[in-house]
Enzyme design. Structure first.
Site, mmCIF file in Angstrom:
data_model
loop_
_atom_site.group_PDB
_atom_site.id
_atom_site.type_symbol
_atom_site.label_atom_id
_atom_site.label_comp_id
_atom_site.label_asym_id
_atom_site.label_seq_id
_atom_site.Cartn_x
_atom_site.Cartn_y
_atom_site.Cartn_z
ATOM 1 C CG ASP A 157 3.480 0.526 9.870
ATOM 2 O OD1 ASP A 157 2.538 1.150 9.689
ATOM 3 O OD2 ASP A 157 4.753 0.913 9.382
ATOM 4 C CB CYS A 175 -3.682 5.903 11.336
ATOM 5 S SG CYS A 175 -4.488 4.409 10.131
ATOM 6 C CE LYS A 223 -1.489 1.055 4.161
ATOM 7 N NZ LYS A 223 -0.959 2.483 4.643
ATOM 8 C CG ASN A 224 2.615 2.678 3.525
ATOM 9 O OD1 ASN A 224 1.150 2.823 3.342
ATOM 10 N ND2 ASN A 224 2.785 2.381 4.763
ATOM 11 N NE ARG A 260 1.063 11.841 7.101
ATOM 12 C CZ ARG A 260 0.914 12.938 7.786
ATOM 13 N NH1 ARG A 260 -0.262 13.416 8.596
ATOM 14 N NH2 ARG A 260 1.833 13.494 8.196
HETATM 15 N N1 EPU Z 1 7.596 13.519 11.546
HETATM 16 C C1 EPU Z 1 7.869 14.711 11.750
HETATM 17 N N2 EPU Z 1 7.814 15.638 10.773
HETATM 18 C C2 EPU Z 1 7.422 15.546 9.484
HETATM 19 C C3 EPU Z 1 7.143 14.305 9.279
HETATM 20 C C4 EPU Z 1 7.155 12.964 9.969
HETATM 21 O O1 EPU Z 1 7.805 15.048 12.797
HETATM 22 O O2 EPU Z 1 7.342 16.255 8.737
HETATM 23 C C5 EPU Z 1 7.320 12.485 12.399
HETATM 24 C C6 EPU Z 1 5.945 11.855 12.535
HETATM 25 O O3 EPU Z 1 5.142 12.423 13.504
HETATM 26 C C7 EPU Z 1 6.482 10.603 13.135
HETATM 27 C C8 EPU Z 1 7.802 10.203 12.441
HETATM 28 O O4 EPU Z 1 8.357 11.535 12.078
HETATM 29 O O5 EPU Z 1 6.378 10.538 14.551
HETATM 30 C C9 EPU Z 1 7.541 9.141 11.423
HETATM 31 O O6 EPU Z 1 6.563 9.585 10.358
HETATM 32 P P1 EPU Z 1 6.697 9.213 8.862
HETATM 33 O O7 EPU Z 1 6.863 10.675 8.122
HETATM 34 O O8 EPU Z 1 8.010 8.475 8.511
HETATM 35 O O9 EPU Z 1 5.485 8.514 8.528
HETATM 36 P P2 EPU Z 1 4.190 8.700 7.592
HETATM 37 O O10 EPU Z 1 4.949 9.163 6.107
HETATM 38 O O11 EPU Z 1 3.340 9.710 7.879
HETATM 39 C C10 EPU Z 1 4.327 6.402 6.589
HETATM 40 C C11 EPU Z 1 3.317 5.351 6.137
HETATM 41 C C12 EPU Z 1 2.800 4.655 7.765
HETATM 42 C C13 EPU Z 1 4.028 4.023 8.397
HETATM 43 C C14 EPU Z 1 5.198 5.228 8.413
HETATM 44 C C15 EPU Z 1 6.490 4.493 9.060
HETATM 45 C C16 EPU Z 1 1.981 5.986 4.322
HETATM 46 C C17 EPU Z 1 0.780 6.565 3.999
HETATM 47 N N3 EPU Z 1 2.085 5.946 5.549
HETATM 48 O O12 EPU Z 1 3.564 7.350 7.340
HETATM 49 O O13 EPU Z 1 1.843 3.622 7.291
HETATM 50 O O14 EPU Z 1 3.642 3.777 9.568
HETATM 51 O O15 EPU Z 1 5.360 5.744 7.317
HETATM 52 O O16 EPU Z 1 6.737 3.862 8.430
HETATM 53 O O17 EPU Z 1 2.905 5.492 3.856
HETATM 54 C C18 EPU Z 1 0.176 2.159 7.995
HETATM 55 O O18 EPU Z 1 0.303 1.550 6.696
HETATM 56 O O19 EPU Z 1 -0.571 1.614 8.911
HETATM 57 C C19 EPU Z 1 0.695 3.593 8.236
HETATM 58 C C20 EPU Z 1 0.399 4.305 9.328
#
Ligand code: EPU
Length: 428
Positions: A306, A117, A21-22, A93
């Site tokens: 995850d 989420c 998915k991601n 997201r």
């Molecule tokens: N963060 C910041 N600033 C930013 C971006 C992120 O502080 O500008 C922090 C977040 O608050 C978090 C951490 O950095 O505490 C990690 O966030 P990240 O940006 O890595 O995650 P994301 O891109 O929001 C994606 C996946 C998530 C998965 C995470 C970690 C998608 C749509 N979502 O989220 O997937 O858990 O990476 O691998 O790709 C899921 O599939 O259930 C899911 C939530």
């Protein structure tokens, strides 16, 4: 919508996993960078977030059609609109990647602040800071992300403050179309980042170093469509392995890249499972009793955040006390109270779940708080005595396609909204 699960059956058999998915969310967004030709994406998983993202691209002017069940065709020569539909974009997201896309394609973007989420504050400061470094102005206003780069984006060297998965993807997308070379330092290293890099290279950009914390992107002024197959979903695979483990069964996940699950496999061995690795499969045989283990989530190649809730569900019946520390998202523990309803002994102390293994869990009505928390409740239900009703299935289905069908294939007794699926004779 709810699942009704009668626990106590040891899962047995094989399941195939979907495309990640991601990865798909990133690559579908990036596909609209191509001004020439059509892109064909294979192995696309069919989740609501994916369908919503397709709708957003259509609203921007792209032609997006499923030409086969899992093959998505994207033709984006006519991107004309810089504003993503607010109600669609705010739901997921992955819509943040539309900002990188539109900045590169149109020099301007307006995209609702994303949903997704509820697992933490999830700021997007690293995305915005990165766009600024690439020469854009980016800010938040009236619930939307606004960005503009009238003179176009230019390559630069930039350090991402946090190795954010989403920010790395967004900046890779933005830097691929245009001129100049960008070095991303402290980039995320997940396999989905490598998948995106391969895809962008196929479109005509030059991307090196993906999978390490330094990624170099040489933008190209024109990009063209390409055929690409999305990598398998390591998180879905890990969930079925943990479901097999929690049930005391023997399961095989097929169509996976085992290296993507190395850290997860190391933990499975530590709890006592026997693993047999094939070139594209992993077979797990559960031990009589699970050993307690400590887990700390980390960005890849660490243990994935995850799979934190699913492993807590499996450890709820381990022999001893396990500590599961969450270092990525501060609010991943919404599932814990529901697990406790089922007889689990889990206490959260700051960022750590303290799991005191119990000999038995018992079925109960519970509610899924998010994708992975919901998966954890399903896993606990499979291991519990009696019947569990998991409501909030719409959250679980954002990350698992046909979960009940696949679990039934493994011999579980699961129905969705009261529609029983045959559970006998389907294991493959
Ligand atoms: N963060 C910041 N600033 C930013 C971006 C992120 O502080 O500008 C922090 C977040 O608050 C978090 C951490 O950095 O505490 C990690 O966030 P990240 O940006 O890595 O995650 P994301 O891109 O929001 C994606 C996946 C998530 C998965 C995470 C970690 C998608 C749509 N979502 O989220 O997937 O858990 O990476 O691998 O790709 C899921 O599939 O259930 C899911 C939530």
């Amino acid at each position: 919508m709810h699942f009704t699960i009668t626990g106590g059956t040891k899962l047995r058999g094989s399941v195939s996993v979907n495309g990640a998915k991601n990865s798909a969310l990133a690559i579908i967004s990036a596909a609209a960078l191509a001004q020439d030709g059509a892109t064909y994406l294979e192995n696309v998983p069919l989740y609501t977030d994916i369908l919503d993202l397709c709708e957003i691209l259509r609203a921007l002017g792209a032609e997006v059609t499923f030409v086969d069940r899992r093959v998505l065709k994207i033709e984006a020569k006519n991107i004309t609109n810089c504003v993503a539909p607010y109600e669609k974009a705010r739901k997921l997201r992955g819509s943040t990647y539309i900002v990188g896309l539109l900045l590169a394609r149109m020099g301007k973007a307006e995209v609702a602040m994303p949903g997704g989420c509820d697992i933490g504050a999830r700021p997007i400061d690293c995305h915005l800071k990165g766009f600024e470094a690439l020469g854009a102005r980016a800010w938040l206003e009236h619930g939307s992300i606004l960005a503009e780069a009238p003179g176009g984006l230019r390559g630069t060297d930039l350090f991402i403050d946090r190795a954010s998965f989403g920010a790395t993807i967004n900046l890779m997308i933005a830097a691929s179309l245009g001129h100049g070379t960008t070095h991303l330092e402290n980039a995320a290293r997940e396999p989905e980042i490598v998948d995106l890099a391969n895809f962008l290279t196929g479109l005509g950009a030059t991307v090196r170093g993906a999978g390490t914390s330094t990624i170099r992107i040489e933008g190209s002024r024109r990009l063209h469509g390409v055929r690409h197959e999305i990598i398998p979903d390591r998180l879905e695979a890990g969930t079925y392995l943990l479901a097999g483990l929690a049930s005391g069964g023997e399961v095989e996940v097929k169509g996976v890249i085992p290296e993507h699950l190395a850290t997860v496999c190391a933990k499975l061995v530590e709890v006592g499972a026997d693993l047999e690795m094939g070139p594209d499969s992993i077979r797990l045989k559960s031990p009589q009793t699970l050993a307690a283990v400590d887990v700390q989530t980390q960005p890849h190649p660490g243990f994935p955040t995850d799979l934190h809730p699913p492993i807590v569900a499996a450890l709820a019946r381990a022999n001893g006390i396990s500590l599961v520390q969450e270092t990525v998202f501060e609010n991943r523990f919404n599932y814990v109270n529901e697990l406790v309803r089922m007889g689990a002994s889990v206490r959260v102390d700051r960022d750590t779940a303290i799991v005191r293994g119990q000999p038995r869990l018992s079925g109960a009505p519970v509610e899924a708080p998010d994708i992975r928390g919901g998966a954890a409740l399903v896993i606990a239900a499979l291991a519990a005595e009696g019947q569990t009703t998991v409501s909030g299935v719409q959250y679980v289905e954002r990350g698992y396609e046909d979960l009940e069908g696949k679990l039934c294939q493994l011999g579980a007794e699961v129905s969705r909204d009261g529609h029983a699926l045959a559970s006998e004779g389907q294991a493959s």
